[in-house]
Scaffold this motif. Structure first.
Motif, PDB file in Angstrom:
ATOM      1  N   VAL A 160      77.771  31.560  79.021  1.00  0.00           N
ATOM      2  CA  VAL A 160      76.359  31.893  78.849  1.00  0.00           C
ATOM      3  C   VAL A 160      75.550  31.253  79.971  1.00  0.00           C
ATOM      4  CG1 VAL A 160      74.358  31.785  77.313  1.00  0.00           C
ATOM      5  CG2 VAL A 160      76.670  32.007  76.352  1.00  0.00           C
ATOM      6  N   GLU A 161      74.839  32.079  80.721  1.00  0.00           N
ATOM      7  CA  GLU A 161      73.938  31.612  81.773  1.00  0.00           C
ATOM      8  C   GLU A 161      72.505  31.914  81.330  1.00  0.00           C
ATOM      9  OE1 GLU A 161      74.802  30.017  84.510  1.00  0.00           O
ATOM     10  OE2 GLU A 161      76.964  30.158  84.130  1.00  0.00           O
ATOM     11  N   PRO A 162      71.752  30.922  80.836  1.00  0.00           N
ATOM     12  CA  PRO A 162      70.386  31.184  80.362  1.00  0.00           C
ATOM     13  C   PRO A 162      69.487  31.669  81.495  1.00  0.00           C
ATOM     14  CG  PRO A 162      71.192  29.039  79.606  1.00  0.00           C
ATOM     15  CD  PRO A 162      72.152  29.517  80.650  1.00  0.00           C
ATOM     16  N   LEU A 163      68.665  32.662  81.208  1.00  0.00           N
ATOM     17  CA  LEU A 163      67.742  33.211  82.197  1.00  0.00           C
ATOM     18  C   LEU A 163      66.295  32.855  81.882  1.00  0.00           C
ATOM     19  CD1 LEU A 163      69.301  36.747  82.770  1.00  0.00           C
ATOM     20  CD2 LEU A 163      69.564  34.709  84.189  1.00  0.00           C
ATOM     21  N   LEU A 164      65.841  33.155  80.664  1.00  0.00           N
ATOM     22  CA  LEU A 164      64.461  32.825  80.311  1.00  0.00           C
ATOM     23  C   LEU A 164      64.266  32.918  78.804  1.00  0.00           C
ATOM     24  CD1 LEU A 164      62.702  35.703  79.604  1.00  0.00           C
ATOM     25  CD2 LEU A 164      63.175  36.048  82.023  1.00  0.00           C
ATOM     26  N   PHE A 165      63.169  32.295  78.346  1.00  0.00           N
ATOM     27  CA  PHE A 165      62.720  32.463  76.962  1.00  0.00           C
ATOM     28  C   PHE A 165      61.506  33.372  76.993  1.00  0.00           C
ATOM     29  CE2 PHE A 165      59.811  31.328  73.518  1.00  0.00           C
ATOM     30  CZ  PHE A 165      60.627  31.602  72.422  1.00  0.00           C
ATOM     31  N   GLU A 166      61.538  34.439  76.208  1.00  0.00           N
ATOM     32  CA  GLU A 166      60.463  35.425  76.221  1.00  0.00           C
ATOM     33  C   GLU A 166      59.731  35.452  74.881  1.00  0.00           C
ATOM     34  OE1 GLU A 166      59.775  39.896  77.896  1.00  0.00           O
ATOM     35  OE2 GLU A 166      61.632  39.529  76.797  1.00  0.00           O
ATOM     36  N   PRO A 167      58.446  35.049  74.870  1.00  0.00           N
ATOM     37  CA  PRO A 167      57.664  35.141  73.629  1.00  0.00           C
ATOM     38  C   PRO A 167      57.480  36.599  73.209  1.00  0.00           C
ATOM     39  CG  PRO A 167      56.607  33.697  75.233  1.00  0.00           C
ATOM     40  CD  PRO A 167      57.691  34.427  75.964  1.00  0.00           C
ATOM     41  N   LEU A 168      57.246  36.793  71.923  1.00  0.00           N
ATOM     42  CA  LEU A 168      56.969  38.123  71.382  1.00  0.00           C
ATOM     43  C   LEU A 168      55.488  38.220  71.053  1.00  0.00           C
ATOM     44  CD1 LEU A 168      60.065  38.509  69.028  1.00  0.00           C
ATOM     45  CD2 LEU A 168      59.752  39.463  71.316  1.00  0.00           C
ATOM     46  N   ASP A 169      54.845  39.249  71.532  1.00  0.00           N
ATOM     47  CA  ASP A 169      53.412  39.451  71.334  1.00  0.00           C
ATOM     48  C   ASP A 169      53.155  40.692  70.487  1.00  0.00           C
ATOM     49  OD1 ASP A 169      52.883  37.253  72.951  1.00  0.00           O
ATOM     50  OD2 ASP A 169      52.734  38.471  74.770  1.00  0.00           O
ATOM     51  N   ILE A 170      51.899  40.825  70.042  1.00  0.00           N
ATOM     52  CA  ILE A 170      51.472  41.993  69.295  1.00  0.00           C
ATOM     53  C   ILE A 170      50.780  42.963  70.244  1.00  0.00           C
ATOM     54  CG2 ILE A 170      50.059  42.863  67.394  1.00  0.00           C
ATOM     55  CD1 ILE A 170      52.369  41.181  66.443  1.00  0.00           C
ATOM     56  N   ALA A 171      51.259  44.200  70.282  1.00  0.00           N
ATOM     57  CA  ALA A 171      50.636  45.243  71.091  1.00  0.00           C
ATOM     58  C   ALA A 171      49.664  46.034  70.229  1.00  0.00           C
ATOM     59  CB  ALA A 171      51.696  46.167  71.671  1.00  0.00           C
ATOM     60  N   VAL A 172      48.408  46.143  70.704  1.00  0.00           N
ATOM     61  CA  VAL A 172      47.372  46.893  69.973  1.00  0.00           C
ATOM     62  C   VAL A 172      46.514  47.656  70.981  1.00  0.00           C
ATOM     63  CG1 VAL A 172      47.274  45.227  68.076  1.00  0.00           C
ATOM     64  CG2 VAL A 172      45.753  44.942  70.041  1.00  0.00           C
ATOM     65  N   ARG A 173      45.773  48.637  70.479  1.00  0.00           N
ATOM     66  CA  ARG A 173      44.808  49.310  71.340  1.00  0.00           C
ATOM     67  C   ARG A 173      43.618  48.394  71.589  1.00  0.00           C
ATOM     68  NH1 ARG A 173      44.264  55.216  68.751  1.00  0.00           N
ATOM     69  NH2 ARG A 173      42.488  54.160  67.804  1.00  0.00           N
ATOM     70  N   ARG A 174      42.941  48.622  72.704  1.00  0.00           N
ATOM     71  CA  ARG A 174      41.796  47.779  73.052  1.00  0.00           C
ATOM     72  C   ARG A 174      40.658  47.902  72.048  1.00  0.00           C
ATOM     73  NH1 ARG A 174      42.045  45.445  78.037  1.00  0.00           N
ATOM     74  NH2 ARG A 174      43.674  46.240  79.439  1.00  0.00           N
ATOM     75  N   ASP A 175      40.592  49.022  71.341  1.00  0.00           N
ATOM     76  CA  ASP A 175      39.539  49.189  70.346  1.00  0.00           C
ATOM     77  C   ASP A 175      39.961  48.743  68.947  1.00  0.00           C
ATOM     78  OD1 ASP A 175      41.344  51.158  69.772  1.00  0.00           O
ATOM     79  OD2 ASP A 175      39.925  52.834  69.862  1.00  0.00           O
ATOM     80  N   HIS A 176      41.153  48.148  68.850  1.00  0.00           N
ATOM     81  CA  HIS A 176      41.622  47.631  67.555  1.00  0.00           C
ATOM     82  C   HIS A 176      40.925  46.315  67.247  1.00  0.00           C
ATOM     83  CE1 HIS A 176      44.405  46.155  64.463  1.00  0.00           C
ATOM     84  NE2 HIS A 176      44.916  47.378  64.400  1.00  0.00           N
ATOM     85  N   ARG A 177      40.741  46.032  65.989  1.00  0.00           N
ATOM     86  CA  ARG A 177      40.042  44.802  65.596  1.00  0.00           C
ATOM     87  C   ARG A 177      40.768  43.547  66.072  1.00  0.00           C
ATOM     88  NH1 ARG A 177      42.307  42.142  61.295  1.00  0.00           N
ATOM     89  NH2 ARG A 177      44.060  43.220  60.283  1.00  0.00           N
ATOM     90  N   LEU A 178      42.080  43.615  66.212  1.00  0.00           N
ATOM     91  CA  LEU A 178      42.844  42.440  66.627  1.00  0.00           C
ATOM     92  C   LEU A 178      42.757  42.181  68.133  1.00  0.00           C
ATOM     93  CD1 LEU A 178      46.089  42.941  64.485  1.00  0.00           C
ATOM     94  CD2 LEU A 178      44.206  41.343  64.045  1.00  0.00           C
TER      95      LEU A 178
END
Length: 302
Positions: A160-178
């Motif tokens: 195993v050769e570690p490359l990176l840790f990638e966070p998980l985000d929430i994808a929403v439209r720009r007009d979404h309340r979030l």
């Protein structure tokens, strides 16, 4: 017949005594005698005879000693072939990756290896569950794989050769309340409708964890593994989706934004898997070095 036994017999023919063989091979005379006795058990004809206080070779023994030279030559040639293969920078390197890693890394990798002195690559993408990544090392030199935080580690059979840790985000439209939030709490996601991956794939488990922390059950409307397709559905429907921060390209969807979760530990490890012997090859080391550099660059982009 074993190589050590053949070597002992050959040395005996050249040096003339068990004691001389033992000194040359840095073992005890008893060990030499045991090797020759073991070899004798596999031969229907006597290999040695007593010549006074010395042990000499019979005609059959001398014939086998000559054959032992051919064995040594073949082994040396094989060793040299392996050494040349390991040191060859021009041989093709096969790289397999899950879809989003291929999207983010394959293009830059081809560009980085475009020089005449760089090894060519053969690229493949795979959409598989975590446990199915290690077997891909049987057919590919390097396998880019991902696993969620808290999931079982990769098996010991692969390097195993570690490359990176990638966070998980929430994808929403720009007009979404979030979209107005700097970060999103799991409780903010109650009653939202999700675009999720298919059952059995890692990110589905992450959605379940997020919903559980928020005290609700995820309402999954659509199941799509390809993130670009999922982005199109989020854009058209107003649903939300869980997407990786570095390997998701939303340039074709400027109406979407990624917002981080308030639990920063949620994410996935992106690793390079390979068989241990594969990583001894110079061309594979070159490609892996470029993959590491590209992965590092991904984490430093705005």
């Amino acid at each position: 017949m074993e190589l050590g036994q053949l070597r002992a017999l050959r040395e005996l023919g050249d040096r003339g005594s068990i004691a001389a063989v033992a000194a040359a091979m840095h073992v005890t005379p008893s060990s030499v005698s045991q090797q020759i006795s073991a070899l004798q058990r596999h031969s229907p004809a006597p290999l040695t005879f007593k010549d006074g206080r010395r042990t000499a070779l019979t005609d059959a023994g001398r014939a086998l000693a000559v054959a032992a030279i051919d064995v040594e030559v073949a082994l040396e040639r094989a060793g040299q072939a392996v050494a040349r293969f390991q040191g060859d920078r021009s041989g093709t390197v096969s790289v397999a990756a899950f879809h989003s890693a291929g999207l983010a890394l394959f293009g830059p990798l081809i560009t980085a290896l475009s020089g005449s002195d760089q090894p060519p690559v053969r690229l493949s993408d795979f959409d598989v569950a975590q446990e199915n990544f290690p077997p891909l090392t049987s057919d590919h030199d390097l396998v880019l794989a991902h696993r969620l935080v808290g999931s079982p580690p990769w098996p010991a059979s692969v390097r195993v050769e570690p490359l990176l840790f990638e966070p998980l985000d929430i994808a929403v439209r720009r007009d979404h309340r979030l979209a107005a939030k700097a970060s999103i709490e799991p409780a903010d996601l109650r009653d939202e409708e999700w675009v999720a991956v298919h059952e059995g794939f890692p990110l589905e488990q992450a959605i379940t964890v997020i919903a559980g922390i928020g005290g609700s059950e995820a309402r999954i409307l659509h199941r799509i593994n390809e993130f670009l397709v999922a982005a199109a559905v989020v854009s058209a429907s107003g649903c939300i989706a869980l997407m990786p921060r570095y390997t998701t390209d939303l340039h074709d969807h400027p109406e979407l934004v990624l917002r981080p979760l308030s639990h920063p530990g949620l994410g996935r490890y992106i690793d390079c898997l390979a068989r241990p012997e594969t990583l001894e090859r110079a061309n594979v080391k070159t490609v892996l070095s470029q993959i590491r550099a590209i992965a590092t660059d991904l984490t430093q982009r705005p």
